[in-house]
Design an enzyme around this catalytic site. Sequence first.
Site, PDB file in Angstrom:
ATOM      1  N   LYS A  22     107.627  84.871  67.238  1.00 43.53           N
ATOM      2  CA  LYS A  22     107.446  84.082  68.471  1.00 43.53           C
ATOM      3  C   LYS A  22     108.759  83.986  69.253  1.00 43.53           C
ATOM      4  CE  LYS A  22     107.771  79.460  67.990  1.00 43.53           C
ATOM      5  NZ  LYS A  22     108.680  78.627  68.768  1.00 43.53           N
ATOM      6  N   ASN A  23     109.850  83.668  68.533  1.00 45.28           N
ATOM      7  CA  ASN A  23     111.105  83.396  69.229  1.00 45.28           C
ATOM      8  C   ASN A  23     111.808  84.664  69.721  1.00 45.28           C
ATOM      9  OD1 ASN A  23     110.643  80.726  68.972  1.00 45.28           O
ATOM     10  ND2 ASN A  23     112.082  80.395  67.271  1.00 45.28           N
ATOM     11  N   CYS A 124     112.914  66.530  73.465  1.00 49.18           N
ATOM     12  CA  CYS A 124     111.730  66.914  72.699  1.00 49.18           C
ATOM     13  C   CYS A 124     111.836  66.269  71.331  1.00 49.18           C
ATOM     14  CB  CYS A 124     111.591  68.426  72.611  1.00 49.18           C
ATOM     15  SG  CYS A 124     112.613  69.174  71.379  1.00 49.18           S
ATOM     16  N   ARG A 129     118.307  68.188  73.193  1.00 51.59           N
ATOM     17  CA  ARG A 129     118.279  69.594  73.584  1.00 51.59           C
ATOM     18  C   ARG A 129     118.618  69.843  75.064  1.00 51.59           C
ATOM     19  NH1 ARG A 129     113.235  72.537  70.934  1.00 51.59           N
ATOM     20  NH2 ARG A 129     114.552  74.360  71.125  1.00 51.59           N
ATOM     21  N   ASP A 314     115.080  76.327  61.411  1.00 48.53           N
ATOM     22  CA  ASP A 314     113.614  76.459  61.488  1.00 48.53           C
ATOM     23  C   ASP A 314     112.972  76.603  60.106  1.00 48.53           C
ATOM     24  OD1 ASP A 314     113.783  76.208  64.194  1.00 48.53           O
ATOM     25  OD2 ASP A 314     113.513  78.331  64.650  1.00 48.53           O
ATOM     26  N   ARG A 406     101.138  76.668  67.798  1.00 44.91           N
ATOM     27  CA  ARG A 406     102.211  77.157  68.681  1.00 44.91           C
ATOM     28  C   ARG A 406     102.987  78.287  68.014  1.00 44.91           C
ATOM     29  NH1 ARG A 406     105.760  72.657  71.516  1.00 44.91           N
ATOM     30  NH2 ARG A 406     106.597  74.628  72.292  1.00 44.91           N
TER      31      ARG A 406
HETATM   32  C1  EPZ Z   1     116.012  78.375  69.587  1.00 39.41           C
HETATM   33  O1  EPZ Z   1     116.005  77.216  70.404  1.00 39.41           O
HETATM   34  C2  EPZ Z   1     114.646  78.454  68.962  1.00 39.41           C
HETATM   35  N1  EPZ Z   1     113.650  78.563  70.016  1.00 39.41           N
HETATM   36  C3  EPZ Z   1     114.402  77.244  68.074  1.00 39.41           C
HETATM   37  O2  EPZ Z   1     113.151  77.418  67.439  1.00 39.41           O
HETATM   38  C4  EPZ Z   1     115.515  77.153  67.026  1.00 39.41           C
HETATM   39  O3  EPZ Z   1     115.342  75.978  66.276  1.00 39.41           O
HETATM   40  C5  EPZ Z   1     116.876  77.140  67.706  1.00 39.41           C
HETATM   41  O4  EPZ Z   1     117.008  78.305  68.571  1.00 39.41           O
HETATM   42  C6  EPZ Z   1     118.043  77.161  66.728  1.00 39.41           C
HETATM   43  O5  EPZ Z   1     117.950  78.288  65.897  1.00 39.41           O
HETATM   44  C7  EPZ Z   1     113.414  79.735  70.585  1.00 39.41           C
HETATM   45  O6  EPZ Z   1     114.018  80.753  70.275  1.00 39.41           O
HETATM   46  C8  EPZ Z   1     112.357  79.795  71.636  1.00 39.41           C
HETATM   47  P1  EPZ Z   1     119.868  76.503  70.744  1.00 39.41           P
HETATM   48  P2  EPZ Z   1     117.156  76.982  71.478  1.00 39.41           P
HETATM   49  O7  EPZ Z   1     120.146  76.583  72.202  1.00 39.41           O
HETATM   50  O8  EPZ Z   1     117.576  78.267  72.033  1.00 39.41           O
HETATM   51  C9  EPZ Z   1     122.488  72.602  71.587  1.00 39.41           C
HETATM   52  C10 EPZ Z   1     111.062  76.699  66.497  1.00 39.41           C
HETATM   53  O9  EPZ Z   1     110.634  75.834  65.679  1.00 39.41           O
HETATM   54  N2  EPZ Z   1     122.533  73.038  72.993  1.00 39.41           N
HETATM   55  O10 EPZ Z   1     120.402  77.561  69.857  1.00 39.41           O
HETATM   56  O11 EPZ Z   1     116.682  75.913  72.390  1.00 39.41           O
HETATM   57  C11 EPZ Z   1     121.091  72.198  71.147  1.00 39.41           C
HETATM   58  O12 EPZ Z   1     120.755  70.887  71.543  1.00 39.41           O
HETATM   59  C12 EPZ Z   1     112.228  76.357  67.380  1.00 39.41           C
HETATM   60  O13 EPZ Z   1     110.560  77.815  66.637  1.00 39.41           O
HETATM   61  C13 EPZ Z   1     123.344  72.364  73.882  1.00 39.41           C
HETATM   62  O14 EPZ Z   1     124.033  71.391  73.548  1.00 39.41           O
HETATM   63  O15 EPZ Z   1     118.288  76.383  70.543  1.00 39.41           O
HETATM   64  C14 EPZ Z   1     121.178  72.400  69.656  1.00 39.41           C
HETATM   65  O16 EPZ Z   1     121.796  71.294  69.070  1.00 39.41           O
HETATM   66  C15 EPZ Z   1     112.447  74.978  67.742  1.00 39.41           C
HETATM   67  N3  EPZ Z   1     123.367  72.781  75.191  1.00 39.41           N
HETATM   68  C16 EPZ Z   1     122.099  73.612  69.512  1.00 39.41           C
HETATM   69  O17 EPZ Z   1     122.809  73.694  70.756  1.00 39.41           O
HETATM   70  C17 EPZ Z   1     122.634  73.850  75.627  1.00 39.41           C
HETATM   71  O18 EPZ Z   1     122.700  74.183  76.811  1.00 39.41           O
HETATM   72  C18 EPZ Z   1     121.390  74.945  69.284  1.00 39.41           C
HETATM   73  O19 EPZ Z   1     120.331  75.083  70.223  1.00 39.41           O
HETATM   74  C19 EPZ Z   1     121.820  74.545  74.690  1.00 39.41           C
HETATM   75  C20 EPZ Z   1     121.791  74.112  73.374  1.00 39.41           C
END
Ligand code: EPZ
Length: 429
Positions: A22-23, A124, A129, A314, A406
């Site tokens: 999915k991701n 969320c 996030r 995850d 999902r």
């Molecule tokens: C991706 O989310 C995945 N989603 C998530 O999968 C996964 O948990 C996550 O990466 C971490 O591996 C998809 O790929 C669609 P991040 P993403 O930006 O890209 C912080 C699932 O269950 N951050 O790597 O949104 C954030 O809050 C899910 O399939 C900022 O501070 O995650 C987090 O603490 C849920 N500012 C950390 O970075 C930003 O602008 C990592 O988030 C962006 C992120």
Amino acid sequence: MDQIVIQGGRPLKGEITISGAKNAALPLMAASLLTDETLSLSNVPHLADISTMARLLAQHGVSLHMNGGAENGSNGGVLELRAGTISSVVAPYDLVRKMRASVLVLGPLLARMGEAKVSLPGGCAIGTRPVDLHLKGLELLGAEIALEEGYIHASAPGGLTGAAVVFPKISVGATENLLMAACLAKGETQLVNAAREPEVVDLGECLIKMGAEIEGLGSDRITVRGVERLKGASHAVVADRIETGTYAMAAAITDGELDLIGGRADHLAAVIEILNEAGVSVQETNRGLKVSRANGRVTGVDVMTEPYPGFPTDLQAQTMALMSTADGASMITESIFENRFMHVPELSRMGANVNVHGASAMVRGQERLTGAEVMATDLRASVSLVLAGLAAEGETVLNRVYHLDRGYERLEQKLAACGASITRRRAAE
Ligand code: EPZ
């Protein structure tokens, strides 16, 4: 609303075919906005999030066509996407709020159209996030960004220009958005402290097929030399490492043995290390992975989530379900999201002994879990309750099944084919 009903205590035996990730599929679909030619994606899983992304792209003017798929037993569907003309650069709130990955249209729209208006996703269930890293990165490429009325207004009338972007924190989504945007920017972009996840690599490999010039995929420094235009391509979505890891834990928690067809050991090194330490055997076969519990209860092992190649957040909830049945204690530390322990009270209702202290949870393994009626607030939390239910004595009823839909393709069918007693029913109002 649907419920899933599980009669626990049956070892799983058999084989499960792993779906496309999915991701990986979600950013790949967003990449279709970068070209007016057809992007053909195979091994696309049938999931609610894929449908949400399809609806979002359709309202931007992308024509989509899905052929075949999991229902008839084939390995995922082939999704053709063609963004001949982009009719709207607006990603509306009602779609973005359903799925945060919608923000991945921001980079491609801005790069191709010089303009994008994308709803801010908001918080969320697993944390606040923010998307600040996406926005700061795009600003470094020359975009002007304003936040108004809940929307991100991004514009770059003269196009984007390559730059050095040093991420202060590793972000999968920000790396993907910047990678896509940089493909059509003028000159060279360096993404430093970039995410190394296999899904980022899969996106980059597809972009290269579309004509992008990218080096350093899979490392923390990605270089992109911008090109005038991208073209159509065909690409198969990488196997879902999180689905693979989830079913590996299902084998372990039920004392079973599963062949995970298409599962990739190279994408799960940190997980396999933990499973081995816990006494779970994971072997590579010529078709994927064979997972079985070596002997008796698993042993409690400490786990800390980290960006790839570390242990994935995850799989944290699923690991906690497994460790709830371990011989001994396990300290599970969540370092990526600040609120990703919502499965704890539900697992406790099934007899798990878990104490949360800040970002860490102390799990004291129990000899048995017992079935209960439970509900969860996100995808991975839901599936951890399914795993607990498979191991528990008696009946588990899981509410809010839409979370599972999902991200897990044909979950009940895949598990039932390996001997689980798991069915879906409509809940009485
Ligand atoms: C991706 O989310 C995945 N989603 C998530 O999968 C996964 O948990 C996550 O990466 C971490 O591996 C998809 O790929 C669609 P991040 P993403 O930006 O890209 C912080 C699932 O269950 N951050 O790597 O949104 C954030 O809050 C899910 O399939 C900022 O501070 O995650 C987090 O603490 C849920 N500012 C950390 O970075 C930003 O602008 C990592 O988030 C962006 C992120």
